[in-house]
Design an enzyme around this catalytic site. Structure first.
Site, PDB file in Angstrom:
ATOM      1  N   LYS A 241      18.176  24.799 -44.342  1.00  0.00           N
ATOM      2  CA  LYS A 241      17.604  23.578 -43.775  1.00  0.00           C
ATOM      3  C   LYS A 241      18.477  22.472 -44.335  1.00  0.00           C
ATOM      4  CE  LYS A 241      13.529  20.611 -43.506  1.00  0.00           C
ATOM      5  NZ  LYS A 241      12.120  20.405 -43.892  1.00  0.00           N
TER       6      LYS A 241
ATOM      7  N   TYR B 273      16.980  25.026 -48.850  1.00  0.00           N
ATOM      8  CA  TYR B 273      16.635  23.660 -48.454  1.00  0.00           C
ATOM      9  C   TYR B 273      17.553  22.713 -49.209  1.00  0.00           C
ATOM     10  CZ  TYR B 273      13.429  19.815 -47.138  1.00  0.00           C
ATOM     11  OH  TYR B 273      12.863  18.674 -46.628  1.00  0.00           O
TER      12      TYR B 273
END
Length: 181
Positions: A78, A50
């Site tokens: 992400k 992330y």
């Protein structure tokens, strides 16, 4: 390390993957970030990196992400850097060499450009409130129907902006809590 315990728990519970953010507050070096992901990759659950500098204070540059992507069990990213240019670098330099590496938008408003550039979809905040529309947007783009995807994108653009009117995800949580739909 608490994070390892969380990843172990997610694996034991049958989670498909773990979404792992870079360490925040202490702002480690590039090598520290790499070692962080090397440690969690050993748990044996697919890891989605992330990249969200706005929350951690650290952006994972593409060269470092490429190194992390070579670790076992690193399944994708992400990408919430907010930079379409960086997203395109990630696709060009990592995904094009390693097609199974998922490049997912971490910003609802950048879903369309990310998919148009070759990305794989989104891990969405807005989908907590409007799941059908976010699915339709991503699905249309992934299937090459960019006319329909653009229509949905521009229809939702004010919503994407409103997501951040008082922080995110607090605005969506409030909207869900007070929704009568």
């Amino acid at each position: 390390m608490q994070l390892l315990a969380y990843c172990e728990r997610a694996k034991a519970a049958g989670a498909d993957a773990a979404l792992v953010v870079t360490p925040y507050y202490n702002k480690p070096s590039k090598e520290g970030i790499y070692q962080h992901f090397a440690a969690v990759s050993k748990v044996g659950i697919p890891i989605i990196v992330y990249n969200i500098a706005g929350r951690t204070g650290l952006n994972i540059p593409t060269d470092l992400l490429a190194r992390i992507a070579e670790l076992p069990n690193i399944a994708g990213v992400k990408e919430a850097s907010g930079s379409v240019a960086q997203m395109m670098e990630v696709i060009g330099q990592i995904k094009n060499k390693k097609p199974e590496f998922a490049v997912l938008s971490g910003d609802d408003g950048l879903t369309l450009p990310l998919i148009a550039a070759g990305g794989d979809g989104i891990i969405s905040v807005a989908s907590n409130m409007i799941p059908a529309l976010m699915h339709e947007l991503a699905d249309s783009a992934l299937n090459g129907d960019f006319k329909k995807a653009r229509e949905i994108h521009y229809r939702l653009a004010p919503f994407f902006k409103a997501e951040f009117c008082d922080g995110n995800p607090s605005s969506i949580k409030y909207a869900i809590e007070t929704s009568t739909c």
